[in-house]
Design a protein around this motif. Structure first.
Motif, short mmCIF file in Angstrom:
data_model
loop_
_atom_site.label_atom_id
_atom_site.label_comp_id
_atom_site.label_asym_id
_atom_site.label_seq_id
_atom_site.Cartn_x
_atom_site.Cartn_y
_atom_site.Cartn_z
N THR A 116 7.95 6.10 2.65
CA THR A 116 8.70 7.20 1.81
C THR A 116 8.02 7.70 0.63
O THR A 116 8.31 8.92 0.34
CB THR A 116 9.95 6.41 1.57
OG1 THR A 116 10.67 5.64 2.67
CG2 THR A 116 11.18 7.51 1.21
N THR A 117 7.22 6.91 0.12
CA THR A 117 6.67 7.35 -1.08
C THR A 117 5.80 8.91 -0.82
O THR A 117 5.62 9.79 -1.42
CB THR A 117 5.50 6.33 -1.80
OG1 THR A 117 4.77 6.02 -0.63
CG2 THR A 117 6.36 5.42 -2.17
N THR A 118 4.95 8.69 0.35
CA THR A 118 3.92 9.73 0.75
C THR A 118 4.94 10.92 1.57
O THR A 118 4.47 11.93 1.67
CB THR A 118 3.02 9.02 1.47
OG1 THR A 118 3.25 8.17 2.47
CG2 THR A 118 1.78 8.48 0.61
N ASN A 119 6.07 10.69 2.15
CA ASN A 119 6.85 11.39 2.68
C ASN A 119 7.21 12.67 1.60
O ASN A 119 6.91 13.82 1.75
CB ASN A 119 8.15 11.16 3.28
CG ASN A 119 8.35 10.16 4.34
OD1 ASN A 119 9.12 9.26 4.54
ND2 ASN A 119 7.48 10.75 5.28
N ILE B 276 16.05 7.03 -1.97
CA ILE B 276 15.33 7.88 -2.80
C ILE B 276 16.05 8.22 -4.05
O ILE B 276 15.03 8.48 -4.95
CB ILE B 276 15.24 9.29 -1.85
CG1 ILE B 276 14.33 8.92 -0.42
CG2 ILE B 276 14.58 10.46 -2.47
CD1 ILE B 276 14.29 9.90 0.54
N GLN B 277 17.19 8.51 -4.03
CA GLN B 277 17.68 9.02 -5.38
C GLN B 277 18.16 8.21 -6.35
O GLN B 277 17.93 8.18 -7.50
CB GLN B 277 18.98 9.86 -4.74
CG GLN B 277 19.59 10.71 -5.79
CD GLN B 277 18.65 11.85 -6.47
OE1 GLN B 277 17.98 12.20 -5.66
NE2 GLN B 277 19.40 12.73 -7.26
N LYS C 31 3.89 2.44 -8.93
CA LYS C 31 3.10 1.19 -8.38
C LYS C 31 2.17 1.54 -7.45
O LYS C 31 0.84 0.96 -7.70
CB LYS C 31 4.26 0.15 -7.76
CG LYS C 31 3.32 -1.06 -7.63
CD LYS C 31 4.23 -2.46 -7.01
CE LYS C 31 3.53 -3.55 -6.81
NZ LYS C 31 4.45 -4.69 -6.00
N GLU C 32 2.44 2.34 -6.39
CA GLU C 32 1.61 2.48 -5.33
C GLU C 32 0.70 3.93 -5.38
O GLU C 32 -0.38 3.76 -5.12
CB GLU C 32 2.14 2.51 -3.86
CG GLU C 32 3.02 1.15 -3.64
CD GLU C 32 3.79 1.26 -2.38
OE1 GLU C 32 3.83 2.10 -1.61
OE2 GLU C 32 4.45 0.29 -2.15
N LEU C 33 1.16 4.76 -6.03
CA LEU C 33 0.57 6.09 -6.00
C LEU C 33 -0.26 6.35 -7.52
O LEU C 33 -0.72 7.11 -7.73
CB LEU C 33 1.47 7.10 -5.82
CG LEU C 33 2.15 7.33 -4.21
CD1 LEU C 33 2.97 8.44 -4.24
CD2 LEU C 33 1.00 7.14 -3.28
N ASN C 34 0.42 5.47 -8.42
CA ASN C 34 0.19 5.66 -9.63
C ASN C 34 0.67 6.90 -10.62
O ASN C 34 0.37 7.41 -11.71
CB ASN C 34 -1.47 5.72 -10.04
CG ASN C 34 -1.93 5.27 -11.63
OD1 ASN C 34 -1.06 4.43 -12.13
ND2 ASN C 34 -2.94 5.62 -11.95
N HIS C 35 1.83 7.46 -10.02
CA HIS C 35 2.53 8.63 -10.40
C HIS C 35 3.56 8.93 -9.50
O HIS C 35 3.86 8.13 -8.33
CB HIS C 35 1.73 9.84 -10.42
CG HIS C 35 1.39 10.37 -8.99
ND1 HIS C 35 0.44 9.83 -8.23
CD2 HIS C 35 2.02 11.25 -8.24
CE1 HIS C 35 0.55 10.55 -7.13
NE2 HIS C 35 1.30 11.36 -6.98
N VAL C 36 4.76 9.57 -10.05
CA VAL C 36 5.87 10.09 -9.05
C VAL C 36 5.60 11.37 -8.68
O VAL C 36 5.58 12.00 -9.58
CB VAL C 36 7.20 9.79 -9.91
CG1 VAL C 36 8.23 10.08 -9.19
CG2 VAL C 36 7.26 8.28 -10.46
N GLU D 251 1.26 16.59 -9.95
CA GLU D 251 0.66 15.31 -9.75
C GLU D 251 0.57 14.62 -8.23
O GLU D 251 -0.28 13.91 -8.05
CB GLU D 251 1.36 14.00 -10.62
CG GLU D 251 1.27 14.29 -11.96
CD GLU D 251 2.48 15.20 -12.55
OE1 GLU D 251 2.02 15.35 -13.93
OE2 GLU D 251 3.11 15.66 -11.88
N ALA D 252 1.20 15.36 -7.41
CA ALA D 252 1.27 14.93 -5.95
C ALA D 252 -0.17 15.23 -5.35
O ALA D 252 -0.47 14.52 -4.26
CB ALA D 252 2.22 15.57 -5.12
N LEU D 253 -0.94 16.17 -5.97
CA LEU D 253 -1.99 16.47 -5.37
C LEU D 253 -3.41 15.29 -5.57
O LEU D 253 -4.31 15.30 -5.12
CB LEU D 253 -2.75 17.71 -6.20
CG LEU D 253 -1.79 18.96 -6.03
CD1 LEU D 253 -2.53 20.20 -6.68
CD2 LEU D 253 -1.64 19.39 -4.55
N GLN D 254 -3.03 14.50 -6.48
CA GLN D 254 -3.76 13.32 -6.63
C GLN D 254 -4.09 12.42 -5.41
O GLN D 254 -3.23 12.16 -4.84
CB GLN D 254 -3.24 12.45 -7.60
CG GLN D 254 -4.12 11.09 -7.94
CD GLN D 254 -5.54 11.30 -8.59
OE1 GLN D 254 -5.60 12.33 -9.38
NE2 GLN D 254 -6.50 10.52 -8.36
#
Length: 420
Positions: free
Chosen positions: A338-341, A372-373, A383-388, A408-411
Motif C-alpha cells: 500500500t505504501t508504494t501504491n 490509509i487515512q 519506516k519503509e520509505l524514509n518519507h511519506v 518526495e515520492a520521486l526518491q
C-alpha cells in the motif's frame, strides 16, 4: 549598521537562491535508461556514470579509481580460487566493503567541481531527476556522495538477498527463488561468480563488478518485474498519456481515482474478489465525474512469484466488464505494498504532467481506506520509505478519501530492488 544590513540581505538572498537551486525536480526530465530499466530505476547515479561520456571519461581515467577497480577485479579472481563455493565468501567478494564505499565517496568529493562533468551531472541530472530528493538540503557535492552511498548499499542489499539468501523486508513475497540449503546451490553461486568475473574483468569503472553481480542476481531469480511495461507512457499507458494533454482539469474536482490492488492467494486466480469489488466502486466514482482518470496500482505480488499482474488484470476487468474507457485508465504495475501504491501513483502524476497540486482520491475497501487515512500507513511509509509520499485530505465516504501527492515520492528506495 549598513554593512550588517547588507550582509544580512546577502545571506538571506543567498539562502533563498541556494534553497531554490537545492531541489528543482522537473516533470519533463527524461530519465536515462542505460543498459536496462532494472538498472536505471534501482541505481540511477551509476547509470549516469556509465552513460554520460564526459563523466565516464573522468572516472575511468582517474588513477585512484582505476586502482580500486583493478583491486576489485583481482579480489574477485582470488575469491573464485579461495572461497571453494562457499556462498557467504563469494557473495561478500561481489559486494562493496564499507572501506571501498568510503574511499570511493571521498574520491568523488575530491573530483567534484561545480563546472566539471560531475558538477554538471548533479545540476543537470541528479537534481532535476528527483531520484535522490531526500538529500535536497545537502550541498551538490554532498548530494553526489550521498547518492553514491545509496547505490552502493542498494547493490549490497540485492546481492545479500538474492545471492546470500538473506531476508528481504517482505520474505513471503520477495525472498530468493532458490533453496539456499540445497547441496547444488553453492555450485550455482560459484557459476554466478565466474560469470560476474568474466563479464567485468575488463571493466574500467569501479562499480561494474558489483552492479553486474546485483543485476545478474535479479535476472536468475526472475525478479526483473520493475522493468515490466517500460516505457509505460508509450506502451500500457499510451492511450491515457496521450489524453492527459486534452483534459480541462477545472472541470473535475479531483485529478485521479487511485485503486490499490488486492492480490489473490491462489496461483490460478487472475483477479481476487476484493480486487473486483474495489474496481466496481472506483468505476462508480469515475462515471460520477469525480476525476478524468482511474489509476489501477499493483504488481506481480500475491501469491509468491505469481505470473499475474494486479494492475493489468484490474484494467482488463474495468474495460471489459465495467466499460470504463481504456484511455481513462492509468496502469501502475509495480507497487508491492500500500505504501508504494501511494508513492508510485504520486510519481506518475508528476512525470505525466497531471496537476501536482490538485487533490486525488483513493477508492478501495472500507478497511484499507481506514488504514490509509486514519491508521498507520503514514508511519509505515516513514519506516519503509524514509518519507511519506502523500498528504492526507478529508474523508469523503467509507471507501473514499482525499490525498495530495508529495514530491518526495520521486526518491529511489535502494532496499526494495523489485520496486525501488
Amino acid at each position: 549598521m549598513k554593512k550588517i544590513y547588507f550582509l544580512f540581505l546577502f545571506w538571506l538572498i543567498s539562502g533563498i537562491v541556494s534553497q531554490s537551486q537545492a531541489q528543482n525536480a522537473k516533470a519533463n526530465y527524461a530519465i536515462i535508461k542505460g543498459k536496462s530499466f532494472v538498472q536505471s530505476k534501482n541505481y540511477y547515479l551509476l547509470t549516469l556514470f556509465q552513460n554520460l561520456p564526459e563523466v565516464k571519461h573522468l572516472l575511468s581515467n582517474d588513477a585512484t579509481l582505476k586502482s580500486i577497480t583493478a583491486k576489485k577485479i583481482e579480489a574477485l579472481d582470488n575469491a573464485s580460487k579461495q572461497c571453494q563455493n562457499k556462498v557467504s565468501c563469494l557473495s561478500e567478494s561481489m559486494q562493496f566493503s564499507e572501506t571501498e564505499i568510503e574511499e570511493i565517496g571521498n574520491r568523488l568529493g575530491v573530483l567534484y567541481e561545480e563546472n566539471n562533468a560531475l558538477g554538471k551531472l548533479v545540476s543537470e541530472h541528479l537534481i532535476p531527476s528527483g531520484t535522490y530528493i531526500l538529500a535536497q538540503k545537502l550541498t551538490p557535492k554532498e548530494q553526489l556522495i550521498k547518492a553514491w552511498e545509496q547505490d552502493a548499499r542498494g547493490i549490497n542489499f540485492t546481492i545479500g538477498v538474492y545471492v546470500a539468501g538473506q531476508k528481504p523486508n517482505y520474505p513471503n513475497i520477495d525472498s530468493i527463488s532458490f533453496k539456499v540449503t540445497h547441496k547444488s546451490y553453492p555450485q550455482l553461486v560459484g557459476d554466478l561468480h565466474k560469470t560476474v568475473h568474466e563479464e567485468s574483468k575488463k571493466a574500467n569503472l569501479f562499480f561494474v563488478p558489483s552492479i553486474t553481480a546485483a543485476l545478474l542476481a535479479l535476472e536468475i531469480n526472475e525478479r526483473e518485474q520493475v522493468a515490466d511495461f517500460e516505457p509505460m507512457a508509450s506502451t500500457v499507458n499510451k492511450l491515457a498519456f496521450d489524453r492527459i494533454k486534452t483534459i480541462n482539469w477545472k472541470a473535475f474536482p479531483y485529478s485521479v481515482i487511485l485503486v490499490p490492488g488486492a492480490g489473490p492467494e491462489e496461483p490460478e486466480v487472475t483477479l481476487s474478489a476484493g480486487g473486483m469489488l474495489r474496481c466496481r466502486v472506483a468505476a462508480l466514482r469515475y462515471f460520477e465525474g469525480l476525476a478524468p482518470f482511474v489509476v489501477v496500482s499493483g504488481g506481480n505480488v500475491h501469491p509468491y512469484k505469481t505470473k499475474f499482474n494486479e494492475a493489468i488484470e484490474m484494467k482488463k476487468f474495468m474495460v471489459e466488464k465495467l466499460k470504463v474507457p481504456a484511455n481513462a485508465i492509468i496502469v501502475e504495475p509495480h507497487a508491492r505494498h500500500t505504501t508504494t501504491n501511494m508513492r508510485n501513483t504520486a510519481r506518475l502524476i508528476f512525470r505525466y504532467g497531471i496537476p501536482f497540486d490538485k487533490a486525488c482520491i483513493t477508492s478501495t475497501s472500507k478497511s484499507q481506506s481506514m488504514y490509509i487515512q486514519e491508521l498507520n500507513l503514514d508511519k509505515r511509509c516513514e519506516k519503509e520509505l524514509n518519507h511519506v509520499p502523500y498528504r492526507k485530505g478529508k474523508r469523503l465516504s467509507e471507501t473514499e478519501a482525499e490525498f495530495y501527492p508529495l514530491i518526495e515520492a520521486l526518491q529511489i528506495n535502494a532496499l526494495e530492488p523489485l520496486d525501488p
